[in-house]
Write a protein that holds these residues in place. Structure first.
Motif: not given
Lengths: 289, 416
Positions: A13-15, A116-121, A123, A283-284, A287-288, B97, B100
């Motif tokens: 997992i990376q940015p 989407f905020g609780k689990v990854y699959f 999208r 990926r992010t 946050d928005t 989710v 980083p």
């Protein structure tokens, strides 16, 4: 410090990942989820309704009647000599499918933020399943069209003599795939652009409504004689698809491999760009959103 | 032992406040500096540490800052810390989710995460359909779920209702079903947020038991976030304390708990924090908020607080049991007395007092410290336990407007 064997890591997992790093293998691994979403979309739609899937038929029927009154009766727009119900219904079937897919997929991120905020699959599963589940509605409406078509054929109703179904009708599966691809492409692009700034989603509704008038749904392309307008029309990737369907099914309209090729190329490029951007945003976006 | 997960300098920055034209200006500037000038993100250098209670200058905060640790295979790691320390953010990053801001995580094996039970449940679908749905969302294939369906149904204890839409379920049943699916996920690495706090005691026991099996018997790696110190001690070998987005302690679970409680001068159980007690009174157990652990989380929607005091007494008459709730600075905010409704108590022999206290509707996020006293009003104290228990309220956090957030834990009074 001892270096761990790097080849053992199965998850990293990376940015940021490469722009073109789209994990299609993972998407395939989640195919069961996709089909479950499709089933859920279909089965939950009409729970606790009395008429159930009949609603799929009522809506286009009402629309056709309205078009017959407004566009056919009052505005007297030509249908290339075709019976009005057949002409309008063929356009509505295709347009409705495109419209449903686009509006539904364009809110992928905002509407599913909870999950989407609780689990990854991946999208992408969600918009893909939307496009697939809308096929049912399309099939039912196409069935309605075929029934009306059969009625005209059996009873030889007025106007049927202008209907000339030909072999181009075999292109239908390709046309549907192209519609789905375009709707998905526009939908995920839109969805990616509206996670942070919602302005665009206010525009979409309006934009889609205008788009229908720029597509030969309620009028045949042949009525457009203005050269500039025609150029604009042919830039619309839906024009070729709708016209090709009407040509194959009813024998009126303009069929051109060029226009169809353009639509196909448009779809491929759009999907490519859409998938890359969607993949980046997923990926992010939590946050928005 | 082999390393299962490796965190390398994981950081995450968040922007506070609302998204509006101000953020657009920042986005444009960021784009310009990175893509045109070829420099680093200008906003990454100005982030501040994540301390919820102080007023910061910057709009950006580091929710996590340089998290760097390794987890051995088969280890069960408890992650503890106060509200807003970054625990959930860390789990979210690990569950993919959200990504980083900097750093990398490397892991071996499938990561199954349980940040919430019953994700994707559709109220109109039956329990069985939802098992498939939820299982697939968590990454199982249809064949895998079919194979385990009986086990899942059995574990959930909802067999009778399995073909009923889940909207007819009680909330407890929904949680059971959701956890049952997750418990049969079988990933090599399991990430669990505080989901066990819901459900009744019997089910909690079952759930913890299942997690113990997973870690001990099957050698899986588990990361577990909880405020329940007893659960952490039971389950975990290793403990990590997060504070303001950084790891401040990492070691054995027992040491971590000890350290964590020390920062509040607390021992693990409420009864351990009793400083002064009368010889005629022997307190055996105190449970507040359903746990005897001296730190617990208060869900603002739970509506009431459970209080239970158990012990032996020798001829104590006309006594009252009182709880005083204080904010972090020690100012008393509210009190609750058993005598208010049932009159003064006569305690002789074994006794067990329990009450349900109604909570105000709106509570601010923060902590409440609880004093417990058993006394004969104006005569004698039998038990004095000052600040023997801490309640972390996961309440409403005012983020906009001119008012500074009220001092933590203060009840926000609604207008009539």
């Amino acid at each position: 410090m001892d270096k761990p064997n790097n080849q053992d890591w199965t998850t990293v997992i990376q940015p940021r990942e490469g722009l073109l790093h789209v994990d299609f293998k993972e998407l395939w691994r989640y195919r069961d989820l996709c089909m479950l979403f499709v089933r859920r979309n279909i089965t939950t739609q009409f729970k606790q309704t009395i008429l159930g899937p009949l609603w799929y038929l009522i809506q286009p029927t009402m629309t056709v009647i309205m078009y017959m009154v407004v566009f056919g009766g009052i505005a007297q727009i030509s249908t290339d000599g075709l019976p009005q119900p057949l002409f309008y219904l063929s356009g509505i079937c295709l347009w409705q499918y495109f419209n449903d897919c686009l509006t539904k997929t364009s809110s992928t991120f905002t509407a599913n933020a909870g999950i989407f905020g609780k689990v990854y699959f991946p999208r992408m599963i969600v918009p893909i399943s939307t496009v697939i589940s809308n096929l049912l509605r399309f099939a039912i409406q196409l069935g309605l069209f075929l029934i009306v078509y059969a009625v005209y054929m059996i009873f030889g109703l007025q106007g049927y003599e202008h209907v000339h179904t030909n072999w181009y009708v075999m292109l239908l599966p390709l046309l549907v795939v192209m519609l789905a691809g375009l709707a998905l492409g526009f939908g995920i692009l839109f969805s990616s652009m509206t996670t942070k700034y919602r302005d665009m989603s206010l525009l979409l509704d309006y934009f889609v409504r205008l788009w229908m008038y720029a597509t030969p749904v309620i009028y045949p392309l042949s009525t457009i004689t203005n050269a500039k307008l025609r150029l604009v029309m042919s830039l619309n990737p839906l024009t070729g698809i709708v016209e090709a369907f009407k040509y194959g099914m009813l024998g009126a309209g303009e069929f051109s491999w060029w226009m169809l090729g353009y639509s196909f190329a448009f779809m491929v490029v759009l999907l490519g760009v859409g998938v890359v951007i969607f993949n980046r945003v997923q990926r992010t976006f939590m946050d928005t959103v | 032992m082999a390393t299962a997960i490796e965190f390398n300098n994981i950081s995450k920055i968040y922007r506070l406040g609302l998204v509006g034209t101000g953020t657009l200006a920042h986005d444009l500037k960021r784009w310009w500096t990175i893509n045109v000038q070829g420099k680093e993100d200008p906003y990454l250098t100005i982030g501040e540490t994540n301390d919820r209670s102080t007023k910061g200058e910057s709009e950006y905060v580091w929710a996590l800052r340089d998290i760097d640790f390794k987890v051995e295979q088969g280890d069960v790691v408890g992650i503890i810390g106060k509200n807003g320390a970054g625990k959930s953010t860390l789990l979210k990053i690990l569950s993919k989710v959200t990504a980083p801001t900097t750093g990398t995580i490397r892991a071996k094996g499938r990561i199954g995460s349980l940040l919430e039970v019953g994700t994707g449940f559709h109220p109109e679908m039956t329990g069985r359909e939802n098992i498939y749905m939820n299982g697939a969302i968590l990454g199982m294939t249809k064949a895998e779920i079919t194979k385990k369906l009986d086990e899942i149904v059995d574990f959930s204890g909802c067999e009778r209702y399995i073909d009923t839409p889940v909207k007819r379920y009680s909330s407890g049943m929904m949680v059971r079903l959701g956890f049952a699916v997750a418990a049969h996920l079988d990933p090599e690495i399991l990430v669990v947020d505080e989901v066990l706090a819901v459900g009744d005691a019997e089910f909690q026991k079952k759930a913890i038991g299942k997690m113990q099996d997973v870690s001990r018997g099957e050698g899986r790696t588990v990361l577990f976030v909880s405020h329940n110190m007893a659960a952490v001690r039971n389950l975990c070998h290793t403990g990590i304390i997060l504070q303001n987005g950084s790891v401040v302690f990492s070691g054995t679970a027992d040491k971590a708990i000890e350290n964590y409680l020390k920062s509040d001068n607390l021992k693990e159980n409420i009864t351990d924090n009793i400083k002064q007690s009368h010889p005629r009174l022997n307190i055996k157990n105190i449970k507040i908020n359903g746990t005897s652990s001296s730190i617990s989380t208060l869900n603002p929607t739970q509506g009431h607080l459970d209080i239970m005091i158990e012990g032996d007494a020798e001829k104590i008459s006309n006594a009252d049991a009182t709880l005083i709730f204080r904010n972090n600075d020690g100012a008393a905010l509210a009190r609750f007395s058993f005598s208010d409704k049932r009159g003064l108590l006569n305690l002789d022999g074994h006794f067990c007092l329990s009450a349900k206290m109604r909570l105000p509707e709106n509570m601010h996020a923060g902590r409440l410290k609880v004093d417990i006293a058993i006394h004969q009003p104006n005569v004698e104290f039998y038990l004095v336990a000052r600040e023997c228990c801490v309640l972390d309220i996961e309440g409403y956090i005012p983020t906009t407007g001119q008012l500074q957030p009220l001092s933590s834990g203060l009840l926000s009074l609604a207008e009539e």
